[in-house]
Motif scaffolding. Structure first.
Motif, short mmCIF file in Angstrom:
data_model
loop_
_atom_site.label_atom_id
_atom_site.label_comp_id
_atom_site.label_asym_id
_atom_site.label_seq_id
_atom_site.Cartn_x
_atom_site.Cartn_y
_atom_site.Cartn_z
N GLN A 49 -2.14 3.79 -5.95
CA GLN A 49 -2.05 5.02 -5.16
C GLN A 49 -1.00 4.89 -4.07
O GLN A 49 -0.32 5.84 -3.74
CB GLN A 49 -3.40 5.33 -4.51
CG GLN A 49 -4.40 5.88 -5.50
CD GLN A 49 -5.80 5.82 -4.96
OE1 GLN A 49 -6.01 5.34 -3.85
NE2 GLN A 49 -6.75 6.28 -5.72
N ASP A 50 -0.91 3.71 -3.48
CA ASP A 50 0.01 3.53 -2.38
C ASP A 50 1.44 3.34 -2.87
O ASP A 50 2.37 3.26 -2.09
CB ASP A 50 -0.41 2.32 -1.54
CG ASP A 50 -1.63 2.66 -0.71
OD1 ASP A 50 -1.90 3.86 -0.55
OD2 ASP A 50 -2.30 1.74 -0.24
N ARG B 97 1.29 9.35 -4.27
CA ARG B 97 0.43 10.16 -3.40
C ARG B 97 1.18 11.21 -2.59
O ARG B 97 0.60 11.87 -1.73
CB ARG B 97 -0.41 9.29 -2.49
CG ARG B 97 0.36 8.45 -1.49
CD ARG B 97 -0.60 7.80 -0.52
NE ARG B 97 -1.32 8.80 0.24
CZ ARG B 97 -2.52 8.61 0.76
NH1 ARG B 97 -3.17 7.49 0.57
NH2 ARG B 97 -3.09 9.55 1.48
N LYS B 98 2.45 11.37 -2.86
CA LYS B 98 3.15 12.41 -2.12
C LYS B 98 4.30 13.02 -2.92
O LYS B 98 4.73 12.46 -3.94
CB LYS B 98 3.65 11.88 -0.78
CG LYS B 98 4.69 10.78 -0.87
CD LYS B 98 5.08 10.36 0.54
CE LYS B 98 5.79 9.03 0.59
NZ LYS B 98 7.11 9.02 0.01
N ASP C 192 1.68 15.42 1.53
CA ASP C 192 0.62 14.48 1.21
C ASP C 192 -0.30 15.12 0.17
O ASP C 192 -0.89 16.17 0.43
CB ASP C 192 -0.15 14.13 2.49
CG ASP C 192 -1.25 13.12 2.23
OD1 ASP C 192 -1.34 12.59 1.10
OD2 ASP C 192 -2.03 12.85 3.17
N CYS D 195 -3.07 13.91 -1.03
CA CYS D 195 -4.47 13.53 -0.87
C CYS D 195 -5.31 14.75 -0.49
O CYS D 195 -5.09 15.36 0.55
CB CYS D 195 -4.58 12.49 0.24
SG CYS D 195 -5.52 11.08 -0.26
N LEU E 88 -6.20 10.56 -6.76
CA LEU E 88 -6.33 10.22 -5.33
C LEU E 88 -7.73 10.53 -4.82
O LEU E 88 -8.41 11.41 -5.36
CB LEU E 88 -5.31 11.02 -4.52
CG LEU E 88 -3.86 10.60 -4.70
CD1 LEU E 88 -2.92 11.68 -4.17
CD2 LEU E 88 -3.60 9.28 -4.00
N LYS F 45 -10.43 12.32 -2.41
CA LYS F 45 -10.36 13.74 -2.04
C LYS F 45 -9.98 13.95 -0.57
O LYS F 45 -9.66 15.05 -0.16
CB LYS F 45 -11.68 14.45 -2.37
CG LYS F 45 -11.96 14.50 -3.86
CD LYS F 45 -10.90 15.34 -4.62
CE LYS F 45 -10.87 15.01 -6.10
NZ LYS F 45 -9.57 14.54 -6.59
N GLU F 46 -10.08 12.93 0.26
CA GLU F 46 -9.57 13.07 1.63
C GLU F 46 -9.00 11.78 2.17
O GLU F 46 -9.06 10.77 1.54
CB GLU F 46 -10.60 13.56 2.63
CG GLU F 46 -12.05 13.31 2.35
CD GLU F 46 -12.86 14.46 2.93
OE1 GLU F 46 -12.89 14.57 4.16
OE2 GLU F 46 -13.41 15.24 2.18
#
Ligand code: I3P
Length: 126
Positions: free
Chosen positions: A7-8, A44-45, A70, A72, A123, A125-126
């Protein structure tokens, strides 16, 4: 841990041109203004570069920052009410930014929709 590092990741999953219109900023409606944008999707973006300022060139310019989204907790959905154009989908971020993305080329916009949706679904959810 493996999932977190994926994810990162800053690995580019997809990039290319689409028409873009930002219609809200932090929940505040903006006047719609379509423009071509060079879009870079990572884990993630998304980054929106100005047309003709592709990342390689943009990065040479000190101080130039693409608009960064973002993913996320973001939502993505097709919309036929927010534009007279065909093939439009909307991305809504947690921070209340809303973007419309469009292409007249069916397979191209479908590819983008699924790539972004997959990124969002992977991702938290928050
Ligand atoms: C807008 C412009 C947009 C159009 C929008 C118009 O006018 O023509 O292209 O959106 O329609 O208001 P202006 O340039 O004067 O701001 P679409 O092309 O997506 O239809 P809208 O008001 O129905 O959103």
């Amino acid at each position: 841990p493996d999932i977190i590092s994926a994810q990162d990741s800053t690995v580019v999953e997809k990039e290319g041109y689409l028409l873009k219109a930002k219609i809200a900023d932090g929940g505040k409606k903006l006047r719609k203004n379509w423009s071509t944008s060079w879009i870079v999707l990572t884990g993630r973006k998304m980054e929106f570069y100005k047309e003709s300022k592709q990342p390689a060139l943009a990065n040479l310019k000190p101080g130039y920052k693409p608009e960064c989204v973002d993913l996320c907790g973001a939502r993505i959905e097709w919309t036929s009410e927010k534009s007279s154009r065909k093939n439009v989908f909307q991305i809504t971020t947690v921070s209340g930014n809303e973007f419309l993305l469009q292409s007249d080329i069916d397979f191209l916009i479908l590819d983008w929709f699924h790539a972004i949706k997959n990124a969002i679904d992977r991702l938290p959810k928050e």
